[in-house]
Design a protein around this motif. Structure first.
Motif, PDB file in Angstrom:
ATOM      1  N   LEU A 246      13.924  -9.859   9.012  1.00 35.13           N
ATOM      2  CA  LEU A 246      12.839  -8.875   9.068  1.00 35.13           C
ATOM      3  C   LEU A 246      12.180  -8.932  10.444  1.00 35.13           C
ATOM      4  CD1 LEU A 246      11.040  -6.800   7.617  1.00 35.13           C
ATOM      5  CD2 LEU A 246       9.611  -8.718   6.858  1.00 35.13           C
ATOM      6  N   PRO A 247      12.452  -7.968  11.331  1.00 35.18           N
ATOM      7  CA  PRO A 247      11.830  -7.990  12.655  1.00 35.18           C
ATOM      8  C   PRO A 247      10.366  -7.535  12.589  1.00 35.18           C
ATOM      9  CG  PRO A 247      13.285  -6.086  12.428  1.00 35.18           C
ATOM     10  CD  PRO A 247      13.423  -6.874  11.170  1.00 35.18           C
ATOM     11  N   ILE A 248       9.492  -8.292  13.250  1.00 35.55           N
ATOM     12  CA  ILE A 248       8.080  -7.904  13.349  1.00 35.55           C
ATOM     13  C   ILE A 248       7.640  -8.056  14.802  1.00 35.55           C
ATOM     14  CG2 ILE A 248       7.597  -8.611  10.962  1.00 35.55           C
ATOM     15  CD1 ILE A 248       6.169 -11.078  12.091  1.00 35.55           C
ATOM     16  N   THR A 249       6.531  -7.411  15.136  1.00 37.70           N
ATOM     17  CA  THR A 249       6.013  -7.483  16.502  1.00 37.70           C
ATOM     18  C   THR A 249       5.212  -8.763  16.705  1.00 37.70           C
ATOM     19  OG1 THR A 249       3.963  -6.340  15.951  1.00 37.70           O
ATOM     20  CG2 THR A 249       5.857  -4.970  16.552  1.00 37.70           C
ATOM     21  N   LEU A 250       4.939  -9.050  17.953  1.00 34.44           N
ATOM     22  CA  LEU A 250       4.145 -10.233  18.282  1.00 34.44           C
ATOM     23  C   LEU A 250       2.741 -10.114  17.729  1.00 34.44           C
ATOM     24  CD1 LEU A 250       3.927 -12.922  19.794  1.00 34.44           C
ATOM     25  CD2 LEU A 250       3.336 -11.631  21.865  1.00 34.44           C
ATOM     26  N   TYR A 251       2.155  -8.887  17.829  1.00 38.24           N
ATOM     27  CA  TYR A 251       0.781  -8.737  17.333  1.00 38.24           C
ATOM     28  C   TYR A 251       0.730  -8.743  15.806  1.00 38.24           C
ATOM     29  CZ  TYR A 251       2.344  -3.819  17.524  1.00 38.24           C
ATOM     30  OH  TYR A 251       3.052  -2.653  17.414  1.00 38.24           O
ATOM     31  N   GLU A 252       1.821  -8.290  15.119  1.00 33.49           N
ATOM     32  CA  GLU A 252       1.858  -8.389  13.657  1.00 33.49           C
ATOM     33  C   GLU A 252       1.920  -9.851  13.229  1.00 33.49           C
ATOM     34  OE1 GLU A 252       4.083  -4.228  12.291  1.00 33.49           O
ATOM     35  OE2 GLU A 252       5.285  -5.968  12.938  1.00 33.49           O
ATOM     36  N   ALA A 253       2.650 -10.652  13.980  1.00 38.13           N
ATOM     37  CA  ALA A 253       2.745 -12.073  13.667  1.00 38.13           C
ATOM     38  C   ALA A 253       1.415 -12.776  13.879  1.00 38.13           C
ATOM     39  CB  ALA A 253       3.823 -12.721  14.528  1.00 38.13           C
ATOM     40  N   ALA A 254       0.702 -12.404  14.931  1.00 37.74           N
ATOM     41  CA  ALA A 254      -0.571 -13.064  15.261  1.00 37.74           C
ATOM     42  C   ALA A 254      -1.724 -12.578  14.398  1.00 37.74           C
ATOM     43  CB  ALA A 254      -0.899 -12.839  16.736  1.00 37.74           C
ATOM     44  N   LEU A 255      -1.782 -11.269  14.155  1.00 41.22           N
ATOM     45  CA  LEU A 255      -2.929 -10.686  13.457  1.00 41.22           C
ATOM     46  C   LEU A 255      -2.689 -10.441  11.976  1.00 41.22           C
ATOM     47  CD1 LEU A 255      -3.906  -8.022  16.158  1.00 41.22           C
ATOM     48  CD2 LEU A 255      -4.809 -10.356  15.888  1.00 41.22           C
ATOM     49  N   GLY A 256      -1.412 -10.456  11.562  1.00 45.85           N
ATOM     50  CA  GLY A 256      -1.096 -10.106  10.184  1.00 45.85           C
ATOM     51  C   GLY A 256      -0.893  -8.602  10.050  1.00 45.85           C
ATOM     52  N   ALA A 257      -0.135  -8.179   9.043  1.00 47.72           N
ATOM     53  CA  ALA A 257       0.131  -6.751   8.851  1.00 47.72           C
ATOM     54  C   ALA A 257       0.825  -6.522   7.516  1.00 47.72           C
ATOM     55  CB  ALA A 257       1.005  -6.217   9.990  1.00 47.72           C
ATOM     56  N   LYS A 258       0.874  -5.273   7.111  1.00 44.52           N
ATOM     57  CA  LYS A 258       1.676  -4.864   5.964  1.00 44.52           C
ATOM     58  C   LYS A 258       2.888  -4.110   6.517  1.00 44.52           C
ATOM     59  CE  LYS A 258      -1.927  -4.610   2.439  1.00 44.52           C
ATOM     60  NZ  LYS A 258      -2.605  -3.755   1.422  1.00 44.52           N
ATOM     61  N   VAL A 259       4.083  -4.596   6.193  1.00 44.80           N
ATOM     62  CA  VAL A 259       5.297  -4.008   6.752  1.00 44.80           C
ATOM     63  C   VAL A 259       6.225  -3.533   5.635  1.00 44.80           C
ATOM     64  CG1 VAL A 259       5.154  -5.427   8.832  1.00 44.80           C
ATOM     65  CG2 VAL A 259       6.490  -6.226   6.875  1.00 44.80           C
ATOM     66  N   ARG A 260       7.039  -2.533   5.962  1.00 48.89           N
ATOM     67  CA  ARG A 260       7.989  -1.951   5.022  1.00 48.89           C
ATOM     68  C   ARG A 260       9.288  -2.759   5.063  1.00 48.89           C
ATOM     69  NH1 ARG A 260      11.968   1.791   5.956  1.00 48.89           N
ATOM     70  NH2 ARG A 260      12.534   3.206   4.234  1.00 48.89           N
ATOM     71  N   VAL A 261       9.753  -3.188   3.890  1.00 50.64           N
ATOM     72  CA  VAL A 261      10.963  -4.002   3.795  1.00 50.64           C
ATOM     73  C   VAL A 261      11.988  -3.275   2.925  1.00 50.64           C
ATOM     74  CG1 VAL A 261      11.937  -6.215   3.062  1.00 50.64           C
ATOM     75  CG2 VAL A 261       9.633  -6.120   4.029  1.00 50.64           C
ATOM     76  N   PRO A 262      13.197  -3.025   3.430  1.00 51.63           N
ATOM     77  CA  PRO A 262      14.224  -2.371   2.604  1.00 51.63           C
ATOM     78  C   PRO A 262      14.753  -3.312   1.536  1.00 51.63           C
ATOM     79  CG  PRO A 262      15.150  -3.048   4.699  1.00 51.63           C
ATOM     80  CD  PRO A 262      13.681  -3.339   4.786  1.00 51.63           C
ATOM     81  N   THR A 263      15.173  -2.775   0.410  1.00 49.41           N
ATOM     82  CA  THR A 263      15.819  -3.536  -0.661  1.00 49.41           C
ATOM     83  C   THR A 263      17.078  -2.786  -1.082  1.00 49.41           C
ATOM     84  OG1 THR A 263      14.762  -2.469  -2.577  1.00 49.41           O
ATOM     85  CG2 THR A 263      13.504  -4.205  -1.447  1.00 49.41           C
ATOM     86  N   LEU A 264      17.806  -3.334  -2.042  1.00 46.69           N
ATOM     87  CA  LEU A 264      18.999  -2.660  -2.543  1.00 46.69           C
ATOM     88  C   LEU A 264      18.646  -1.393  -3.307  1.00 46.69           C
ATOM     89  CD1 LEU A 264      21.117  -5.688  -3.811  1.00 46.69           C
ATOM     90  CD2 LEU A 264      21.444  -4.365  -1.716  1.00 46.69           C
ATOM     91  N   ASP A 265      17.379  -1.257  -3.709  1.00 43.69           N
ATOM     92  CA  ASP A 265      16.954  -0.071  -4.451  1.00 43.69           C
ATOM     93  C   ASP A 265      16.121   0.836  -3.541  1.00 43.69           C
ATOM     94  OD1 ASP A 265      16.375   1.774  -6.349  1.00 43.69           O
ATOM     95  OD2 ASP A 265      14.970   0.541  -7.481  1.00 43.69           O
TER      96      ASP A 265
END
Length: 333
Positions: A246-265
């Motif tokens: 799951l790739p995230i940005t540096l600022y998402e890692a430092a500040l926290g965030a809600k990210v979209r994650v794909p699944t099989l569905d």
């Protein structure tokens, strides 16, 4: 199927690394998940996987280059060997100087064979005799031929028996294997059939279509379809669990965030807490592969990704951190 070199878009002198690179590049481009509005996407992706499977195997590739197998990996006809007219031909393409001429017939005494010797010159197969012809007939008709009084021959019903099974292969995507899918498949016999693949099918598993094989006097055989699951550009199957980076940005890692994650569905939203380091894995319960009535988990491992281009402000900030707030993440190694 097209020439596998053409499918992968590579030269015939390409090395293993070139084949792998071409496959990875095209897999991302042609994957059905990335072409959901294209009805032919799955066919093209299956063709790509078949080409990679052939050229990625050194022995299969050499056999294809020598003309011993076709683009689907099936043996090509190489002519008759010594066991069937494999001797040297006589002058003018006829039989050699000493040839056994054999004749076969069915009569009141059943199947009989007669042999005479003669000189070459007649048209026909090059050299040698046709010994073992009875075996060919036995294999073709299932048992020894039985003659009756009078001209011609007859075969009892059990000589033919049930028709032969037909074997075929089908490649599907990992999401299709998880959810189940119905695919239209052309069999080696030329017949088109609809194949219902159940949810949770695994690599190498066979789906049987009863009575859809070669016809026989006592009934038709079955169709046995071996399932292959194409490599996915994002997901990796580990038993019932599915892994992804799951790739995230540096600022998402430092500040926290809600990210979209794909699944099989369908995609889900995951909360990344502040100060999340690269390599941390988040477990999404029940979002993995179905196995025996339950689902495995989805394991998403965080990878911090920097911008594609350098940024002066970020570089200045990092230099300030290095000077004022340095730390050693490797101190325990």
């Amino acid at each position: 199927m097209r020439d596998p070199y053409e499918v992968l878009g590579i030269d015939r002198k390409a090395g293993p690394s070139d084949i792998k690179s071409a496959y990875r590049r095209l897999a991302k481009k042609l994957h059905p998940d990335a072409n959901k509005n294209d009805p032919k996407a799955a066919t093209r992706f299956a063709e790509l996987n078949a080409a990679h499977e052939l050229l990625g195997d050194e022995d299969k590739r050499k056999a294809f280059d020598r003309g011993e197998i076709d683009a689907e990996g099936k043996p090509r006809f190489q002519g008759f060997g010594k066991g069937f007219g494999g001797g040297r031909a006589g002058a003018g393409g006829g039989f050699g100087p000493d040839v056994n001429f054999e004749s076969f017939h069915f009569g009141p005494e059943g199947f009989t064979r007669s042999t005479r010797r003669g000189r070459g010159g007649g048209a026909g197969p090059a050299g040698g005799s046709f010994g073992g012809f009875e075996d060919i007939l036995k294999e073709a008709f299932g048992a020894a031929a039985r003659g009756r009084q009078g001209a011609g021959a007859s075969f009892e019903q059990e000589d033919f028996g049930i028709g032969a099974d037909v074997h075929a292969a089908l490649t599907i995507t990992l999401p299709e294997a998880a959810k189940g899918v119905t695919e239209r498949l052309r069999l080696p016999t030329g017949k088109d059939v609809d194949v219902k693949i159940p949810a949770g099918v695994t690599e190498g598993q066979q789906v049987r279509l009863r009575g859809q094989g070669m016809a026989g006097q006592a009934g038709a055989g079955d169709v046995l379809i071996t399932i292959s699951i194409a490599p996915h550009p994002v997901f990796k199957l580990e038993g019932a669990d599915v892994r992804l980076d799951l790739p995230i940005t540096l600022y998402e890692a430092a500040l926290g965030a809600k990210v979209r994650v794909p699944t099989l569905d369908k995609p889900v939203e995951v909360t990344i807490p502040p100060w999340t380091s690269s390599g941390r894995t988040f477990r999404l319960k029940g979002k993995g592969f179905p196995v025996k009535g339950h689902h495995g988990d989805l394991l998403a491992t965080v990878r911090i990704v920097l911008p594609n281009k350098s940024d002066q402000d970020l570089e200045a900030l990092m230099k300030k951190w290095q000077a004022e707030k340095s730390y050693d993440p490797r101190q325990d190694m």
